[in-house]
Design an enzyme around this catalytic site. Structure first.
Site: not given
Ligand code: APR
Length: 313
Positions: A15, A180
Site C-alpha cells: 500500500a 525493464h
Molecule cells: N508484504 C506486503 N507489503 C510489504 C512487504 C511485505 N512483505 N514488505 C514491504 N511492504 C510494503 C511497505 O510496507 C510499503 O508500504 O511495500 C510498500 C512499498 O511502498 P513504497 O516504499 O512507497 O514503494 P513504491 O514506490 O510503492 O514501490 C514499490 O514498486 O515500482 C516498484 O521499484 C518499485 O520495487 C518498488 C515497488
C-alpha cells in the site's frame, strides 16, 4: 468473482506509492472491488478508506478495503504485487534484488494460496526477475503470471516523442522489448505516429537521444525525488494491464512474459509484446527483428538471466 458484491475482485499487495496509486485508479475506473494489503498496520486501512471516500465523487460503486490479513484477499481475480523497496538515487533497479526477493516470495506465495485462480501482475523491481520468482513460487501457469514494465517504458517514450514532435501522445504508439532495466530495447522501427514510423519523422541522433532518456526514465525521476521512485505512470501502466485482463480486451501490450523459445529465449521472463485477455498472457507476439535489434535483445536477456541466477530458484 467477489461473492458479496457480484463484482470482480482485485488485490493490490503493497500500500505504498505504487500500490495505493494503482488501487486509486482501479477504484476510480470502477473496474472491480479492491483489497489493499500491506504488512504495515493502519496504512492499507487508512489509504483504502481515503480512496473509498473519493468513490462518491468519482461516481464509482466499488468497495475498497485495507487489510493486514491475506484471508481478506481470498478469491481475487487479479493480484498486483507492488510490495517491496523502491530505489534511491545512485541505485539501479537491479540493486533491489536481494531486498525485494524475500518480500515477493512471501507475498506471491500467500496471495496465491488465498486466490488459486488469480492472474498475478508483478510490479516490484527488479521486475523481470521478480516475475520469474513469483511464477516459481506460486507454481501457476506462466500465462497467469506476468510483469509490468514495457507499458511504462513505452509511455515514457511516447511522452518524450509527443513533446519533440508537438503531437498528441495519444496518436503515438511505441514498442519495446527486453528487461525493464538499463538494457531495455526501445524499437523506433515499430514506433509510429498514427502509423508513420518515427524513423521517417526524426533524425537518428534525436531518436537516439530520446531512446536514451527512455532507458533512464526511471532514474531521472528517482534523481528528482531523492527518496522513492516513480508511481503515477507505473500505476497507470498497471491499471491498463488490469483492464485488458478483466474486460478481456485482448490488447497488444509490451509486458514481461515467460518465453519458451520465442525470440530465441527459453525459460526466462522478459519484456515482449503480448496479447492480454481473461486468461492472462494469451499469446506472445513475435516481431521480425533486425540483426542489431536481436543483439540488443540478447544482451538485455543476459542481464535479466544474471539476476535470476542470483536468486535461489
Ligand atoms: N508484504 C506486503 N507489503 C510489504 C512487504 C511485505 N512483505 N514488505 C514491504 N511492504 C510494503 C511497505 O510496507 C510499503 O508500504 O511495500 C510498500 C512499498 O511502498 P513504497 O516504499 O512507497 O514503494 P513504491 O514506490 O510503492 O514501490 C514499490 O514498486 O515500482 C516498484 O521499484 C518499485 O520495487 C518498488 C515497488
Amino acid at each position: 468473482m467477489n461473492t458479496t458484491s457480484g463484482r470482480k475482485k482485485i488485490t493490490v499487495v503493497g500500500a505504498g506509492n505504487v500500490g495505493a496509486s494503482t488501487a486509486q485508479l482501479i477504484a476510480k475506473e470502477g473496474l472491480a472491488d479492491v483489497v489493499l494489503y500491506d504488512i504495515a498496520e493502519g496504512i492499507p486501512q487508512g489509504k483504502a478508506l481515503d480512496i473509498a471516500e473519493a468513490c462518491p465523487l468519482w461516481g464509482s460503486a466499488v468497495s475498497v478495503k485495507g487489510t493486514n490479513s491475506y484471508s481478506d484477499t481470498k478469491d481475487s481475480d487479479i493480484v498486483v504485487i507492488t510490495a517491496g523497496f523502491p530505489r534511491k538515487p545512485d541505485m539501479s533497479r537491479d540493486d533491489l534484488l536481494h531486498a525485494n526477493a524475500g518480500v515477493v516470495k512471501a507475498a506471491s506465495g500467500a496471495a496465491a494460496t488465498a486466490s488459486p485462480n488469480a492472474v498475478i501482475i508483478v510490479v516490484t523491481n527488479p521486475m523481470d526477475a521478480m516475475a520469474q520468482l513469483a511464477w516459481k513460487t506460486t507454481g501457476f501457469s506462466c500465462r497467469r503470471v506476468m510483469g509490468m514494465g514495457g507499458i511504462l517504458d513505452a509511455a515514457r517514450f511516447r511522452a518524450f516523442l509527443s513533446w519533440e514532435l508537438n503531437v498528441s501522445p495519444e496518436d503515438i504508439e511505441a514498442m519495446l522489448l527486453g528487461g525493464h532495466g538499463d538494457q531495455m530495447v526501445p524499437l523506433p522501427r515499430f514506433t509510429t505516429v498514427k502509423g508513420i514510423p518515427i524513423t521517417e519523422l526524426l533524425k537518428k541522433a534525436r531518436i537516439d537521444a530520446l531512446v536514451q532518456r527512455t532507458r533512464s526514465g526511471g532514474a531521472e525521476i528517482v534523481g528528482l525525488l531523492k527518496s522513492g521512485s516513480a508511481y503515477y505512470a507505473p500505476a497507470a501502466a498497471t491499471c491498463q494491464m488490469v483492464k485488458s485482463i478483466l474486460l478481456d480486451e485482448k490488447r497488444l501490450l509490451p509486458c514481461a512474459a515467460y518465453l519458451n523459445g520465442e525470440y530465441g529465449a527459453k525459460g526466462l521472463y522478459v519484456g515482449v509484446p503480448v496479447i492480454l485477455g481473461k486468461e492472462g498472457v494469451e499469446k506472445v507476439v513475435e516481431l521480425k527483428l533486425t540483426k542489431e535489434e536481436k543483439a540488443m535483445f540478447k544482451e538485455s536477456c543476459t542481464a535479466v538471466k544474471r539476476l535470476v541466477r542470483k536468486l535461489d530458484i
